[in-house]
Enzyme design. Structure first.
Site, PDB file in Angstrom:
ATOM      1  N   LYS A 111       0.928  -1.212  -0.080  1.00 45.59           N
ATOM      2  CA  LYS A 111       0.148  -0.216   0.109  1.00 45.59           C
ATOM      3  C   LYS A 111       0.816   1.177  -0.007  1.00 45.59           C
ATOM      4  O   LYS A 111       2.022   1.275   0.709  1.00 45.59           O
ATOM      5  CB  LYS A 111      -0.921   0.045   1.288  1.00 45.59           C
ATOM      6  CG  LYS A 111      -1.857   0.952   1.381  1.00 45.59           C
ATOM      7  CD  LYS A 111      -2.844   0.675   2.589  1.00 45.59           C
ATOM      8  CE  LYS A 111      -3.956   1.712   2.746  1.00 45.59           C
ATOM      9  NZ  LYS A 111      -4.683   1.421   4.011  1.00 45.59           N
ATOM     10  N   SER A 154      -9.560   1.204   3.073  1.00 43.63           N
ATOM     11  CA  SER A 154      -8.890   2.027   2.243  1.00 43.63           C
ATOM     12  C   SER A 154      -7.851   1.287   1.567  1.00 43.63           C
ATOM     13  O   SER A 154      -7.184   1.945   0.648  1.00 43.63           O
ATOM     14  CB  SER A 154      -8.055   3.078   3.094  1.00 43.63           C
ATOM     15  OG  SER A 154      -7.508   2.662   4.071  1.00 43.63           O
ATOM     16  N   SER A 167      -9.512  -1.214   7.402  1.00 41.96           N
ATOM     17  CA  SER A 167      -9.108  -1.162   6.042  1.00 41.96           C
ATOM     18  C   SER A 167      -8.140  -2.347   5.459  1.00 41.96           C
ATOM     19  O   SER A 167      -8.066  -2.385   4.227  1.00 41.96           O
ATOM     20  CB  SER A 167      -8.179   0.361   5.940  1.00 41.96           C
ATOM     21  OG  SER A 167      -9.127   1.264   5.921  1.00 41.96           O
TER      22      SER A 167
HETATM   23  N1  GLN Z   1     -13.182   3.479   6.729  1.00 41.00           N
HETATM   24  C1  GLN Z   1     -12.514   3.997   7.800  1.00 41.00           C
HETATM   25  C2  GLN Z   1     -12.162   5.319   7.717  1.00 41.00           C
HETATM   26  O1  GLN Z   1     -12.350   5.933   6.785  1.00 41.00           O
HETATM   27  C3  GLN Z   1     -11.302   3.069   8.082  1.00 41.00           C
HETATM   28  C4  GLN Z   1      -9.983   3.429   7.453  1.00 41.00           C
HETATM   29  C5  GLN Z   1      -8.702   2.559   7.860  1.00 41.00           C
HETATM   30  O2  GLN Z   1      -9.006   1.648   8.437  1.00 41.00           O
HETATM   31  N2  GLN Z   1      -7.627   3.167   7.313  1.00 41.00           N
HETATM   32  O3  GLN Z   1     -11.486   5.982   8.584  1.00 41.00           O
END
Ligand code: GLN
Length: 485
Positions: free
Chosen positions: A78, A153, A177
Site C-alpha cells: 500500500k 482504504s 481497511s
Molecule cells: N473506513 C475507515 C475510515 O475511513 C477506516 C479506514 C482505515 O482503516 N484506514 O476511517
C-alpha cells in the site's frame, strides 16, 4: 495453472524444489499485471525493473540454500509504507513527489527475507475511506464487478491479490481497511494486534489505531507472512516487546472444544444484508460441524464504536497531518506570504475527505471541547475494550460479519460521508480494543459478489484466529474462487 495463481505455500514448495524460479514467477506476475491492470487500476507505481533484479538475487539465495518464508515471492505494498528511493504518495497530491530516504521496518524485513517488491498500490488518500474512491490519482475497481468499489482504504492491496497481480499485498487497518476490502474482494485479510507489526515507516493516520497486515489467498499464507513481519521493533515505541510464536504452528486441524462467540448486538443489527446474514449463519454451522461450541456474547457498548472512532481517528489525524505544510514535508504552493503559502498548500494538496477529517479533529481537540469530545471518546474506548475482555471470558474467538452489505457501486456513497462511515460498523471495535481480526471468504451473493467472515481474538492471540480460519478453509472452497476479469 498459471504461476501467478499460486499461493505462497505452493510457490514456496516449487521454489525450494527448484521446479520454478523466482524470475519465472515474477515475470508471470508482471504478465498478469499487463493483462488486467488496465481494467482495475490497482497500482500507483510499478517497480518492474527492480523486482526482476530482486528475483534474480532471490534465485541465487535459494540456490545457496537460504530458507525464509517469502524468499522470491512477489509482494506489493500500500502506498503509505515508506520505500527507500521509491515514491510513497499516500494517494495524495501533497505527497505526489515524496521519495522516502529510508525503508519502513516492514520493508526492511521483506528485503531481508528476500521478497520481491512489485510496486506500490492505490488507496484512499491517507487511508481515509472505505472505497478507494478518495485517491487523488485513480479509482480502483472491484475485479468481481468493475462497476463496484473494491472497499478501502487498502483497495489496491485487496485487488492485487484477488486478481492474482501479487501473491501477497500489505495494507494498513485503522478502522477496517484490511478486513473490509478483503471481504469485498474475496481474499484473506489479517489485521494483527496493535503493536504486533512495526509501524516504523508507515505514514501515520491515527497512531493509536493503525496496524499493518497482509492480504493473502489463504490463511496458511497469512501465517507464513506473519513469521516474517511480526516481531518486536525498538524503532516503534508501541511495538510489543515479546518473542513471537511460529504462526504456522497454529495451522492444525480440529476445533473440538473451541468456544466460538457470536455477538448478540451484531445478530440483531439492523440494515444487515440478508445474503450476508445467511452466509454468516452457514459459517456458524461449519464451525459447529467441526466440533466447536457456539456461545452467545454481548458487546453492549458496540453502538458507540463508530461515533468514538470518528472523534479519535480525526483528532489524531489532524495532529499527524500538521506536518504537511509545504515546509517540512510535501508539495509547496509558492506564494509571497507565509500564511498564504500554508493555506494554499494545504487547500490544494489535500482532498475533500482529508480536509473534512482535519476540520473535525481540530475542532474536537480545541480548548474547551477536548474533554467533551476526545476525552469522552477515550472513555468509551475503554468501555469497548472491557466489553471484549468480558466476551473473551466466555469465548475463545468471536465470529461476525465484516461488512453490513456487499460491495456497492462506484460513486454510490461519495456524496454521503455518514453512510460511508457505517461501512466499518463491524470492524472498528477491534481497532479501538487493539485486538486482532481476520476476514476470510465465506460466500458469494446471487450477483456473484464476495462475502467475508470476521474472526477476532484477544490481543496477541492471532494464533487462535489463524487456526479457526485455517479449519474453515479446509472445509470450504470460497477462498479458491477467482473473479473472471
Ligand atoms: N473506513 C475507515 C475510515 O475511513 C477506516 C479506514 C482505515 O482503516 N484506514 O476511517
Amino acid at each position: 495453472m498459471k504461476l501467478y495463481e499460486l499461493s505462497v505455500a505452493d510457490a514456496r514448495q516449487k521454489l525450494d524444489n527448484k521446479e520454478i524460479s523466482s524470475v519465472e514467477l515474477t515475470k508471470s506476475v508482471f504478465e498478469r499485471i499487463d493483462e488486467v491492470e488496465p481494467k482495475l487500476d490497482a497500482f500507483i507505481t510499478i517497480c518492474k525493473e527492480s523486482a526482476l533484479k530482486e528475483a534474480e538475487l532471490a534465485d541465487k539465495m535459494i540456490s545457496e540454500g537460504k530458507k525464509t518464508p517469502l524468499l522470491g515471492i512477489p509482494v506489493s505494498l500500500k502506498d503509505l509504507i515508506c520505500t527507500n528511493g521509491v515514491r510513497t504518495t499516500c494517494a495524495s497530491k501533497i505527497l505526489e513527489n515524496f521519495i522516502p530516504p529510508y525503508d519502513a521496518t516492514l520493508v526492511e524485513a521483506l528485503k531481508k527475507d528476500g521478497a520481491v517488491i512489485t510496486g506500490k498500490v492505490n488507496m484512499d488518500e491517507f487511508a481515509m475511506g472505505s472505497s478507494t474512491e478518495n485517491s487523488a490519482f485513480k479509482i480502483t475497481k472491484n475485479p468481481w464487478d468493475t462497476k463496484r468499489i473494491p472497499g478501502g482504504s487498502s483497495g489496491g492491496s485487496a485487488v492485487c491479490v484477488a486478481a492474482d497481480m501479487s501473491l501477497v499485498s500489505f495494507g494498513s487497518d485503522t478502522g477496517g481497511s484490511i478486513r473490509q476490502p478483503a471481504s469485498h474482494c474475496g481474499v484473506t485479510g489479517l489485521k494483527p494486534s496493535y503493536g504486533r507489526v512495526s509501524r516504523y515507516g508507515l505514514v501515520a493516520f491515527a497512531s493509536s489505531l493503525d496496524q499493518i497486515g497482509p492480504f493473502t489467498k489463504t490463511v496458511e499464507d497469512a501465517a507464513m507472512v506473519m513469521n516474517t513481519i511480526g516481531f518486536f521493533d525498538p524503532k516503534d515505541s508501541t511495538s510489543f516487546p515479546a518473542d513471537t510464536p511460529d504462526y504456522t504452528s497454529f495451522l492444525e486441524k480440529g476445533m473440538k472444544g473451541v468456544k466460538v462467540g457470536i455477538i448478540k448486538e451484531y445478530i440483531d443489527a439492523q440494515g444487515i444484508d440478508p445474503e450476508i446474514a445467511g452466509a454468516i449463519n452457514k459459517s456458524v454451522d461449519v464451525f459447529k460441524s467441526l466440533g466447536a461450541e457456539i456461545v452467545e456474547v454481548s458487546l453492549p457498548n458496540t453502538k458507540y464504536a463508530v461515533p468514538a472512532y470518528y472523534v479519535i481517528a480525526p483528532s489524531e489525524a489532524s495532529s499527524n497531518l500538521a506536518r504537511y505544510d509545504g515546509v517540512r514535508f510535501g508539495t509547496r504552493v509558492e506564494t509571497p506570504e507565509l500564511i498564504e503559502m500554508y493555506k494554499e498548500t494545504r487547500s490544494k494538496g489535500f482532498g475533500a475527505e482529508v480536509k473534512r477529517r482535519i476540520i473535525i479533529g481540530t475542532y474536537a481537540l480545541s480548548a474547551g471541547y477536548y474533554d467533551a469530545y476526545y476525552g469522552q471518546a477515550q472513555k468509551v474506548r475503554t468501555l469497548i475494550a472491557d466489553d471484549f475482555k468480558k466476551a473473551f471470558e466466555k469465548a475463545d474467538i468471536l465470529l461476525s460479519p465484516v461488512t453490513p452489505e456487499p460491495p456497492f457501486k462506484l460513486g454510490e456513497k461519495t456524496d454521503d460521508p455518514l453512510t460511508m462511515y457505517l461501512s466499518d460498523i463491524f470492524t472498528i471495535s477491534a481497532n479501538l480494543a487493539g485486538i486482532p481480526g481476520i476476514s476470510v471468504p465465506c460466500g458469494l451473493t446471487k450477483n456473484n459478489l464476495p462475502i467475508g467472515l470476521q474472526l477476532m481474538a484477544p490481543s496477541f492471540e492471532e494464533g487462535r484466529i489463524l487456526k479457526a480460519g485455517y479449519n474453515f478453509q479446509c472445509e470450504t472452497d470460497f477462498h479458491k474462487k477467482r473473479p473472471v476479469i
